[in-house]
Structure formats: structure tokens, C-alpha cells
Design a protein around this motif. Structure first.
Motif: not given
Lengths: 361, 148
Positions: A77-81, A140-148, A158-169, B70-73
């Protein structure tokens, strides 16, 4: 001494994407209706491809690959990619309102929350920083992406936090240029994202990770967190939300044909080296959605390329050159025999290729 | 009264938080759009979706959704109505909402009950201007238009 306000923290554990999205809807609507208190939630996902609210599955994802691999497809329900999310990441999210945040300005709200999250992540022993508009990065390397998302005065961020990550997947789940799936390109994508395991040498204790983040939010907002559960009204709302969201109608509601977004590529050799550019274009709106730049040229700092890519997101095609100039006007960088015009030439070449292709279609 | 450069149109009707405006068309349909305050708060709008024509939207269920940054509403809805159409120009160029919020309507809607006073929950005219300016000042919102 002033007593601090108490906010709720809930940890909903490992769940299917549909359940997590239904909880997003439940808690945001609940907050707007006054049945959900200010809340911090931690969450984890079974393997999932998550679309941004306004995205189309066919445009953004390799649906067949997801089906083969048992990866759920869901719509946030949040924006972004679109993103790939699995057990190796932690999600964090806040449910608040604009009064509490003291501003209605959406970019200020995002900045305040992201900067606090970055401080929390940093206490684990990495140097995490907010990168506008919506990323948290380490060197310079992304560790968390966020959106609202917002609903009236209530907000969910909300945001993510990469603890371990499979880039290829991740690359295989998302519809990105095939060229990006070469070994070299995967290595290059790996250089642009960071995860705690690589940075710290081992997977950190998840309890400690969550504590670090909640501690940082507690300090930022001057509150204390108390562990809680969904209340009865939220449980009822959750049932309704899940019934709406756990359906193809919700997931595939904005489907547009994949060819509405074109990915255009170009290779240019200049004195500074070889540059490859891939540009994804929103045809209807004549905008650059995203851009990927690779090559054997020399720039210092290396993250300049990632910053330029970020600066060119959602740029109208007509303003691309101007935006590149604006970026370099304010960005201290050393380049060896490479000029800013080389970037403009390479991107223009990719975009012109598109116009020819469009003319013959 | 200084409205922090936020444009106000006295002939339109507004919700009490001045997020949206509506105006009545000659045939009884209504146009719905967002205010200068709303477009400023949102920042550059990248996506607009309007519910399918013919869909009924009861009061409180949004006629459209927006995304900026990145806000939706949702675009709030104060009318029990049916969607007649979305504004094609806005759907294709959401940035119009940032450039010309009162010219760029988002959706055309038809009230379910034509006899009902659908404008009752809205404010207009000088009374609305006071509330509109008061919100801009209270929340320190300084309106600006993006060029796209």
C-alpha cells in the motif's frame, strides 16, 4: 520530570506477503479510525516480490520465474518500486500521525524517520546514512529502502533492512535489462547493495538489530516502547483486509502491458572509457523511470555513479541534460578523461534509439 | 489575508481540511481536484489512479489515489457517488496537479442521490478562505508550483 509517552511495538514474525500487506492496511486504517495507537512493527517475509502501490506486475516482475520459485507476488500500500523480500531481511514500520510529527511536509517526515533508522542501524557497527529521497546506505551502498502511505492525518512509513541478501535472486525476480544478469553485472549490482552479514563478518543477532532500531526511534521521538499485540478491533479489521488483499484482483489491479515501459540501451566509447547505459522509460509520461550506468571509466568517489542514477530517477526526458548538469554542478568528483557530457551523450543515444524504435512500431 | 502564497478560489467547495475542492457542472456532475495546499504538501506527483468509470464510491472511499516521492495515499471523498471518468490529461501527466491544481481536475463524479444536498459537508466563499489560510499558517505551509 516529564513522563515519556508510551508507544506500542509489535513483532508479527515471519509471514506471507498477503498477511503482511493486510496488516499494513489494518494498522493504517485503524490508526486513522483511532483504534490503533502509535506503533512500531517489525516483520519478516517468506520469499516475496512486492510491487509499489501503483505498479503493474507484468511491467516490473518476471512472473514466470516467481511462479517457478514459489515466490509470492503482492502489492504494497506504500509507494515506490518493486522489491524482493525474504527471510534474510527485516522490515520495520511506523504508524504515526502528522500532528505527532509536527509537520505535513512529506519529504521532511521521510527524512526524519530515515535519519533515525540510520542512527539505529549504525549502532550495530556500520556507518549508515540517509540518502534522499528514500534510501539508507553504508558507504554508498544501499542497505535499506523505504516508502510511505498516508490516510488522512495518519501515516505509515516502512523500510527494509538487508541482514543477508541474495542479489542475484533479486535481479532475476525484477524485470531489469538482461545485460544486468551477466556475471559482471551481478558483481556490479552486488557492489551497490550492502548487507549486515558482509559488513560485520557474521549475521548479527536479530533481537539486537530490532532493539537498535527501536532504541533509535524512541530517542528521536522521546518515547518509550512497550511490547503489545493487535487489539480486538484490529483483529476484526485484519480479517477484512486479508480478504481484500489476498486476491488476484488486488495484486493485478493496475496491470498494463509490459511494453509500455521500454528499457533502452546504449554503449559509448569516449576518452574516459567505455560506458554502458540502460534506461527504463515510462512512455506515456515521457519520463526516465530508472537508469543504470556501468563501464570501465574512473570516477572518485565511486558512489558518484549510484548518486547520479538516483538523481535521474523520474526525470522528464526533456530535462535529462539539465538534470545531469545540475547534479555535477553540486557534486565534487574526480574523473579521469571523462566529462559530464559523456554521460549526457550516452543517455541521449539510448533515448534516441527509442524514438527510432517507436517510429517504426 | 496572507495565505503563504497558497492560491484560493472562492467559487469552489472544500472539505474542512482543504485537501480537495469540488465544483458543480451544469449537468449535475461534480469535478474533484486537489488544492494548492495539498499539491504543495505532496510534492512532485508521479502517479494518479482513478477508479474505473461506473464504480460506486460511498462517502469515505477514495475516488482516486496519488503517489509522490514514495508516498502513496487516497484523495479523500465526501460524497456518495459514481465515477464518470478520470481526467485523461492528469492520468498521463500527473505533474499537471503540481502546476495548475485548480485547472487540473482529477475525477468527474455523479452523486448517487441527485436530490440530496451533496455540498452540505463542504465550505466555500469567504468562510472557506479563512479556514484555508488558517491551515496554511498553522502548519506553516508555503505553497509553490513545480514547473515539471
Amino acid at each position: 520530570m516529564q513522563t515519556k509517552q508510551t508507544w506500542r511495538v509489535i513483532d508479527t514474525g515471519l509471514r506471507r506477503a498477503a498477511e503482511n500487506m493486510a496488516l499494513n492496511k489494518t494498522l493504517l486504517e485503524g490508526h486513522q479510525q483511532g483504534i490503533t495507537p502509535h506503533t512500531l512493527r517489525f516483520l519478516q517475509f517468506k520469499p516475496s516480490a512486492l510491487l509499489g502501490f501503483h505498479q503493474s506486475a507484468e511491467q516490473e516482475l518476471r512472473i514466470d520465474y516467481c511462479a517457478e520459485q514459489g515466490i509470492d507476488i503482492q502489492r504494497r500500500i506504500t509507494g515506490g518500486g518493486a522489491i524482493y523480500f525474504d527471510e534474510t531481511q527485516i522490515g520495520w514500520e511506523l504508524y504515526l500521525d502528522k500532528q505527532t510529527l509536527g509537520t505535513a511536509d512529506m519529504s521532511k517526515i521521510a527524512r526524519r524517520i530515515c535519519e533515525a533508522a540510520a542512527r539505529g542501524i549504525s549502532t550495530l557497527g556500520v556507518d549508515a546514512r540517509y540518502r534522499p529521497r528514500n534510501d539508507i546506505e553504508v558507504d554508498g551502498r544501499k542497505i535499506s529502502g523505504t516508502g510511505g502511505a498516508f490516510d488522512g492525518d495518519s501515516i505509515l512509513y516502512q523500510g527494509t533492512l538487508l541482514v543477508d541478501f541474495d542479489v542475484e535472486r533479486m535481479l532475476r525476480v525484477l524485470r531489469i535489462p538482461a545485460e544486468k544478469l551477466s556475471d559482471k553485472a551481478i558483481a556490479s549490482a552486488r557492489e551497490r547493495v550492502a548487507n549486515l552479514k558482509d559488513l560485520l563478518g557474521a549475521v548479527p543477532d536479530m533481537v539486537r538489530v530490532k532493539q537498535s532500531i527501536s532504541q533509535a526511534f524512541a530517542e528521536e521521538f522521546g518515547v518509550v516502547f512497550e511490547a503489545g499485540e493487535l487489539n480486538e478491533q484490529e483483529q476484526a479489521l485484519y480479517g477484512e483486509s486479508l480478504a481484500e488483499i489476498d486476491t488476484p484482483e488486488w495484486v493485478y489491479q493496475h496491470n498494463r502491458p509490459a511494453n509500455e515501459t521500454a528499457v533502452l540501451e546504449n554503449i559509448v566509447k569516449s576518452e574516459g572509457g567505455l560506458m554502458r547505459v540502460a534506461v527504463s522509460v515510462d512512455q506515456a509520461r515521457q519520463r526516465i523511470k530508472q537508469i543504470w550506468i556501468t563501464g570501465d571509466f574512473f570516477v572518485n568517489p565511486r558512489r558518484m555513479v549510484a548518486d547520479l542514477e538516483a538523481a535521474l530517477k523520474d526525470t522528464p526526458i526533456a530535462e535529462m541534460a539539465e538534470n545531469v548538469h545540475r547534479f555535477f554542478d553540486h557534486y565534487p568528483v574526480e574523473m579521469l578523461l571523462l566529462r559530464r557530457e559523456d554521460f549526457i551523450t550516452a543517455i541521449t543515444g539510448a533515448l534516441d534509439g527509442e524514438r527510432e524504435a517507436a517510429g517504426t512500431a | 489575508m496572507d495565505c503563504n502564497q497558497c492560491e484560493f478560489r472562492p467559487e469552489l467547495y472544500y472539505d474542512d481540511e482543504f485537501q480537495i475542492w469540488v465544483s458543480r457542472e451544469d449537468n449535475g456532475d461534480y469535478l474533484v481536484g486537489m488544492t494548492d495546499i495539498s499539491q504543495t504538501i505532496a510534492g512532485r506527483i508521479l502517479h494518479v489512479r482513478v477508479r474505473r468509470p461506473g464504480t460506486r464510491r460511498p462517502m469515505g472511499k477514495p475516488v482516486a489515489t496519488l503517489e509522490s516521492g514514495k508516498w502513496a495515499g487516497p484523495v479523500p471523498n465526501l460524497m456518495d457517488c459514481i465515477i464518470v471518468e478520470g481526467n485523461q490529461a492528469v492520468l498521463e501527466q500527473p505533474g499537471l496537479l503540481n502546476r495548475d491544481p485548480y485547472g487540473a481536475w482529477i475525477a468527474r463524479v455523479r452523486p448517487m442521490d441527485a436530490n440530496q444536498d451533496v455540498l452540505a459537508p463542504f465550505v466555500t466563499g469567504e468562510q472557506a478562505r479563512k479556514g484555508y489560510c488558517a491551515r496554511a499558517q498553522a502548519e506553516d505551509i508555503h505553497c509553490k508550483r513545480l514547473k515539471d
